[in-house]
Structures are given as C-alpha cells and as structure tokens.
Design an enzyme around this catalytic site. Structure first.
Site, PDB file in Angstrom:
ATOM      1  CG  HIS A  93      15.406 -26.609 -19.282  1.00 39.29           C
ATOM      2  ND1 HIS A  93      16.129 -27.404 -20.133  1.00 39.29           N
ATOM      3  CD2 HIS A  93      15.331 -25.397 -19.886  1.00 39.29           C
ATOM      4  CE1 HIS A  93      16.463 -26.703 -21.211  1.00 39.29           C
ATOM      5  NE2 HIS A  93      16.007 -25.486 -21.080  1.00 39.29           N
ATOM      6  N   GLY A  94      15.051 -28.035 -14.852  1.00 38.13           N
ATOM      7  CA  GLY A  94      14.335 -28.006 -13.581  1.00 38.13           C
ATOM      8  C   GLY A  94      14.233 -29.382 -12.968  1.00 38.13           C
TER       9      GLY A  94
END
Lengths: 387, 466
Positions: free
Chosen positions: B321-322
């Site tokens: 996701h990041g």
C-alpha cells in the site's frame, strides 16, 4: 422481459444523453458565438503534464453547465448542509470565517522535525530583511495581524465559548522566535485579548469579513505608534489631522469569496462607522507621501477602509494621524509575505530617506503566504541614491 | 485522468464509447490507445514505464509459453519477469523509503546523511505491475493460454477502467474476454448503472466524509470525541471512495464488454478480521493468496508455518500500500489478528457474542487499523491513539475542530454512510435487479452528483497513491 428492456433503454439513453450532451452543447454555444470549440485547444499545445492540467482546468471553468449549475448547487448545499464551500465556514450568530485562517490554527505549525517545514522559513526572510534595512540605517517593526478566529474563536466554536482556550499557539510561538532573533514586533494578540476582557462585546473584527473593524485597526495603529514613540525611531510630525465619521455598508469579503449572490442575499449588509482621516489644513482626506520617513508594507488589512470605501480611514491613515505625518506604503492583497518586498525591490525610490519600515502580515500567511517567504534583496544603495 | 472529472465524464468517456462502438475491429487496439491517453494524461512520461512493464512481462510470458514444461529456460523467464517487475516497483515505490531509513540509521551511528534522490511515484504502479506480472505466472502454471499478440496483452495491462486502482484483474480472468466478449444492452445498462452509482458514492458520500477525516488527522491535538469522529469519517471515506472506484471500474468494463471481479462485499458487516478480509479489497486478498501465500506454502506445512505465512503476506500486503512504516504496522496488525483467529479455528475471540456485538467489535478493530493506515507517520499515529483513548486533551487551535466536524452536512452524510454500511446492500446486487423506480433514483443521484462535482475541489481517489 419487455419491461426490463424498456428500463434498460431508458437508463442507457438518458445516461448517454447526459454524458454526450454537455460537450455537444458547449461546442454549439461556442460555434454560435463565432468561436472555435475550446475542446480543440488540446491539439494546439504540447501534451505535457502542465499543459494538460491547464487545459482541463480551463475546460471545467468555462463549461456552460458548471457556470449555470455551480451557484444553484452552492446554494443548495448551504441550505441543506449549512456548507459554504471550500473557502468559508459558518460560525455562530451570523459570523463567517475564512477557512484557511482556521486551518492555520488547527494544524501543527511550524512543522515538527519529523515533517520539516515545506516552504521557506518566515523567520529567515524577516531577519534577512531586518539586517538589510539595518545596513541602511532603517529600523524594522513587524506587526503580525491576528486572524479573526484567533480573536473571536467563540464565534466559531461552541467549545471555545465554554473553555476559553487560547487558540493561536502557532503565532505566539513564532512571535517568541521573533523576539529571540531580536526582531521588533507589536503583539496585537495580547492587545485584543485584553480589550475583549475589558469589554467582551467589543467588535474588533467584522462579522462577515476576514478583517478588523475600524475600532480594531485604530487600536492597532495606536499600539504601533506607541511603540514607535517609545523606541524613538521617528519623531512625531506636525501635520494636524481630524476625524470624520463616514458610515458604509459592507457585504464582507467572505461572502464575496463564496461567490453566490443568492447566499449573499440571505445576510444583511454590515453597517460600519468609519473614522476617515482629514488633513485639517487642506480639508482633504489623508493621502500617502512617498518621501515619508516611514514605509508601511502589508496586505489587505492595510487596504480595507484605506483604499476601499470610504478611503483614508484605514490603518495607514490612522497611524499617520497618531504620528502627525504622512506615510509611504506598499499594499498587496495576500502578498505581504514576499510580494511587497519584491515590489519594494522594483521601487528603490521608496527607500530614500526612510527611518522605519513597518511590516504587517496576517498570521495565516506564515504558512499560506502567496509566493511563500522568499529571500528578497533590497535595491542597492547606488540605485536609491541615483533615483 | 480521474473518473470524477469534467474532462472524463463529458469528453473522454463519450468519445471512447462512440468510436469503440463504431469500430468493427480492432477494438482492443483502440482501447489500448485510449488507455494510454487516460494514463498519460497525468504525466505522459509515466506511460513509458507502463509500456516497459507490459513489454517485459509479455516477452517473458512468450518465452515461458514456447519453452518445454520443466525446462530451465522457462524458469529463467519466470524469474526474470518477477525480478524485473518487483525491481521496477521497488525502485519507484520504495527507494526513497530505503534512503530515508538508511539516513536515519546513519544518523543514529553518528554518520552524515546521504543525499536523498527524489523519485516521483507513478500513480497506480502497484496495480499495473501486479497485473502484468500475473500473466507470466499464470502461463507458467498452465492456468492461462499465451496471449495472441502484444497489443492484446498491453490492452489488458493498461485497460483504463481498472488501471489506476483495480480491482486487480488477473490475466487468467480476462484472457478469454480479450479474444471474445459480448456487448449487450443488458450488460451496457448494468455497467452504466454501476458507474453512476459509484460516481454518486464517491462525490456525495466519500468526498463529504473526506473533509472531517482530513481535518482531524491534520489537527495538532484533537479531543477524544473528535478523534473517534475523524476515524469513523475516514472509515466511511475509504470504503465509499474505494468501493465507488471499483463500482465505476466494473461498470465501465461492462460498457466495453468486460466482466471484472467484484472487490467488496459489505466489509463493515464482518464479524471477525478473517471475515473482513473476505469482504474487503477481495481482488488484492485473492491475489496475495494465490501468488504469495500459496507459493510460501500456505497451510500445507503445519500450523506454525501457516501463522508465519499469514503474517508475512499481510506485512507485504501492508507494504504494497505504501512505503511507510505505518503501512507495515497496519499489515502486521491484520496479519497477527488473522493468525490468531486461524489458531482459534478461524474464529475471533469474541465469536460467541451476539452478531451485532461481533460486527461492532470488528469495526472498532478495523478503525484502529485505519488510524495506522491514514496517519502520516508512526509519531502521528501514536498521538492519534492517545487522543482516542483520552490520554491527550485538545489544546490550542484543535479546540476549533468542532466547528468543522459537527456540521449539518457531515452529520447527515455520516448517518447515511452508516445506514448504507449496515444495510449491506451492495451495488452489484442492487443494479442486478433494475426497475423503473431504481432507474429514476439512479439518474437523480447521478445528476445530483454531477452538480455537486462542480462545487467540489479536485478530489482524486484515495487508492491512486498506491
């Protein structure tokens, strides 16, 4: 099955009508005006990220549907949700607030070590400016103007009304940093707080505007003048001014920013009694003198009542009355952080004979100032002398 | 380009539909061109990266397909595609994260920091890298036939309806549709309905909830009530934002004859974390299951290994996701809870409570995870948790939050979001039984959302950043 088919057809045809209709109607309107459809502008520019963004923004801004429906929807959201859009907040008792001014107080500033300052440090720019002026024998006095939510937080939040919390921590911290750096400043926050303690109903700011009221600016001008006299930067002059009461009616810039006449119509105009400054000898309203020993730089807090109606009734005129002499000034709406110094750089003659520069900026510009807080060098001495 | 923009709705989409349906053949090539325009609209240079990822995986897939089963060449091609794809993703998404952490460690050791190379993250990179990588893997496993030409494959990777934020479509799901798909009025109508419903969800619900969520998460020290309000607003924002994107993507896909997998199934009605991951971002959880959990051994090597595998998958899912430690902790939080529930026979510790309580407790657990997901860093997440538990009081300007949060609009929309989340009716099911009153309601919502779009600031989908 027949019903189902009819349902599908209805849905598809109206969907297609909506998505095709906008572009076709826009092109027909533009052709009807004898213009080339704006959509074709896409093929006239290099397809890079900046050009594509600009194209998209222009298309959106000039769309007939957006122009026609935006005010309707803005009003509907106001009526249904009590929402004034991206720029404004509804407070209590008919007060309106500029949203970035509230955001400035809500969010941590300056940034923490973990999330460093995303732009130039205002203190660095102020100290550099102060030092550059000092080399020319000119003093600097900084005047951070409180935003309305700092002075009237209880008009925005019922919670503050109960707790009386001090909400302007970021600016207070900044003023402490100014003091530590030896920069002279006037603390209008304390001044206004004490004034409100003495008279809780004192109206130092306008209800539907981001700016101070005539009473608020007079108090500020008086405090600045007191400081100038105390420091002895500039001696008082000999010009005699008198005050003339002029009553104006203002809609307020917050409603102007909302830009929806139907919403504006729901609020009464605010009646404001201004004290216009008149030069007794000539009977003329106050006007600036570029040769004054005092140069005032600032934003719309200096513009209101001074260059707006009724004229000559703003902070600069009242400071002039206090100091018994005209002022020189550079005023830029929202541009007090950098633009005023850049303009000064372009007008070196304004520095000639100056003893004091007063630099006003609204507190939210510490973070949101237009063009940030760039280091701007002063025009060189030869240029000033030659001019 | 963003689905909820004037340029997309009124120009890009009608033009694409018109030409697509006028063209006899080759429709995939036209979709490919339009998809690259759609993606390149953000930054034309990003399109070259997508082309690179597509080409590498196409070539690797081709080598795999033309090599004998079990040959070293076949394995080498698979390894090459995995290494090149993950290196590309790693460089663009995680290199700065690595540099910053390296500098932090050097700082602890008293050494000077190295200069940090600034890398722009191309939007949607995680999605298109995963999708393109699924092709050589599927071909290697024999799950899919090789694609007939590069343009079809590039079209699959770039397909604009689901390019930026999913659902993650695996090659084997769509392989046949690339060659042969139906275009019917029924399919188009249900696609348009899903698109309109998604559009309305994004504009009318998600964007409205984004305001209070952003305000609280940006505030210096929110009060306890504000912190809870903010995280609930964020929970609704991310659900209605992401599920709206998925609805719109699936709807657009149907308009062009494709059928994409559904991505959500009333996730806030989950009664355990295991249940939550069956209902939330389904295409990611199944992708991770099939391409990571099972290759790691899944549950085939004993209980202990299963728990470790679950945690590893969720940790990597978090990192997907990041590039931020908050996402790693978010993944670990879910991974540990999943492992714990697996240990209890896929049951939560509160499984004997009445269902409403189970759903409520699961929702609160998910809220805690959203704090990690939304906070800018661990320090901010810790401060937020303190506020939620009343360990820090509101101070300074944060006391003004009530003026932004508890407005009529936010309260109405939050109540509406809660009602929709609780009633559990999903867009797919709702549009599957279209009636005239539903059509009228849909069109009304669509027009209302379009009008609202004109007064909203630019508000891209949350999952664009991933």
């Amino acid at each position: 099955m027949a019903v189902s088919r009819r349902v599908q057809l209805s849905l598809v045809s109206i969907f297609l009508l909506v998505i095709f209709g906008e572009g076709i109607a826009q092109a027909l309107i533009e052709l009807g005006r004898g213009e080339r459809p704006q959509a074709l502008d896409l093929f006239t520019r290099t397809p890079n990220a900046a050009n594509l963004r600009a194209y998209e923004t222009e298309m959106e801004k000039t769309a007939w549907s957006a122009k026609a429906l935006r005010p309707v929807m803005q009003y509907a959201r106001y009526a249904g949700y009590g929402d004034l859009g991206e720029k404004a907040l509804i407070g209590r008792d008919g007060w309106l607030f500029y949203r970035p001014g509230v955001t400035f107080l809500l969010e941590p500033w300056p940034q923490t070590a973990a999330t460093p300052m995303p732009q130039e440090d205002p203190l660095e720019a102020i100290v550099a400016f102060r030092d550059a002026l000092a080399e020319r024998g000119i003093a600097l006095l900084v005047v951070p103007a409180p935003g309305k939510p700092s002075v009237y937080p209880e008009r925005l939040s019922g919670r503050v009304a109960r707790t009386r919390t001090d909400v302007h921590g970021p600016t207070r911290t900044f003023m402490e940093r100014l003091g530590e750096a030896g920069v002279s400043y006037v603390d209008l926050f304390t001044l206004y707080r004490e004034a409100r303690i003495a008279d809780p109903d004192a109206q130092l700011y306008l209800a539907r505007d981001t700016h101070w009221s005539p009473a608020g600016l007079r108090m500020a001008a008086s405090a600045v003048a007191d400081r100038i006299r105390a420091e002895g930067w500039v001696a008082e002059g000999a010009v005699v001014y008198e005050e003339k009461v002029v009553t104006i009616q203002r809609q307020g810039d917050v409603l102007r920013m909302v830009d929806t006449p139907r919403i504006a119509a729901e609020f009464e105009l605010e009646r404001v009694d201004c004290q216009q400054i008149i030069e007794t000898a000539t009977g003329e309203p106050y006007h600036d003198d570029p040769a004054s020993p005092v140069l005032v730089l600032g934003d719309s807090f200096l513009r209101i009542y001074e260059r707006d109606e009724p004229g000559s009734a703003g902070f600069i005129a009242h400071l002039a009355r206090e100091m018994k002499q005209s002022m020189a000034s550079i005023v830029s709406d929202g541009g007090a952080s950098t633009l005023v110094r850049q303009e000064l750089q372009r007008k070196p003659e304004l520095l000639r004979g100056k003893k004091l520069v007063i630099w006003e900026f609204v507190e939210r510009d510490l973070r949101f100032g237009m063009e940030g807080w760039k280091l701007v060098s002063l025009p060189n001495t030869e240029t000033v002398a030659a001019s | 380009m963003v689905f909820t923009s004037h340029i997309f709705i009124f120009y890009f989409l009608p033009l694409t539909l018109l030409v697509y349906y006028l063209l006899p053949v080759p429709r995939n090539f036209f979709l490919l061109v339009m998809s690259y325009i759609f993606y390149g609209w953000w930054n034309p240079w990003f399109a070259s990266l997508m082309l690179f990822a597509s080409y590498v995986n196409y070539v690797c897939g081709h080598v795999i397909a033309t090599s004998p089963v079990g040959s070293a060449r076949r394995k080498r091609a698979l390894v090459a595609s995995v290494v090149i794809s993950l290196t590309t993703l790693g460089f663009f998404k995680y290199f700065m994260f690595f540099e910053n952490n390296l500098n932090a460690m050097l700082g602890v050791l008293g050494a000077g920091a190295l200069p940090v190379i600034q890398i722009t993250l191309p939007i949607g990179i995680s999605f298109f890298i995963f999708q393109s990588l699924s092709y050589p893997i599927d071909v290697y496993r024999g799950d899919s036939p090789p694609v007939r030409n590069f343009f079809d494959f590039a079209c699959f990777v770039a397909l604009f309806p689901q390019l930026i934020a999913g659902p993650i479509v695996r090659y084997n799901t769509i392989a046949e549709q690339l060659v042969q798909r139906d275009h019917t009025m029924e399919k188009f109508a249900s696609g348009a309905a899903l698109f309109m419903l998604g559009f309305a969800k994004k504009i009318l619900l998600a964007n409205q909830m984004g305001g209070p969520a952003d305000a609280v998460f940006a505030a210096e020290s929110p009060a306890m009530l504000d912190a809870w309000f903010g995280v609930v607003a964020y929970a609704f924002q991310i659900y209605f934002d992401f599920s709206a994107y998925s609805d719109m993507a699936i709807g657009l896909g149907r308009m062009f004859g494709f059928e994409f997998p559904r991505n959500f199934n009333a996730p806030y009605l989950s009664d355990s974390i295991t249940d939550f991951w069956r209902r939330w971002h389904i295409s990611l959880s199944t992708f991770l299951r099939d391409y990571l959990y099972i290759p790691l051994g899944g549950n085939r090597h004993g209980e202990r290994r299963t728990y470790i595998n679950l945690t590893i998958v969720m940790l990597l899912g978090g990192l997907w996701h990041g590039a931020n430690w908050t996402f790693v902790i978010w993944g670990a939080f879910h991974g540990l809870l999943l492992a714990f529930e697996r240990w209890r026979g896929k049951e939560s510790v509160y499984s004997r409570l009445p269902r409403p309580l189970r759903v409520g407790i699961t929702f609160v657990l998910v809220l805690f995870s959203w704090v990690l997901f939304r906070a800018v860093d661990i320090h901010a997440a810790t401060a937020y948790f303190k506020a939620m538990f009343g360990l820090a009081s509101a101070s300074g300007g944060s006391v003004l939050l009530d003026s932004i949060l508890y407005t009529r609009g936010n309260l109405i929309v939050m109540a509406l979001c809660a009602a929709l989340a609780i009633c559990g009716t999903q867009a797919h099911d709702w549009v599957a039984r279209l009636t005239m009153p539903r059509v009228v309601l849909l069109l009304g919502l669509f027009v209302l959302a379009l009008m609202t779009m004109f007064v909203q600031a630019f508000n891209p989908f949350l999952y664009f950043q991933f």
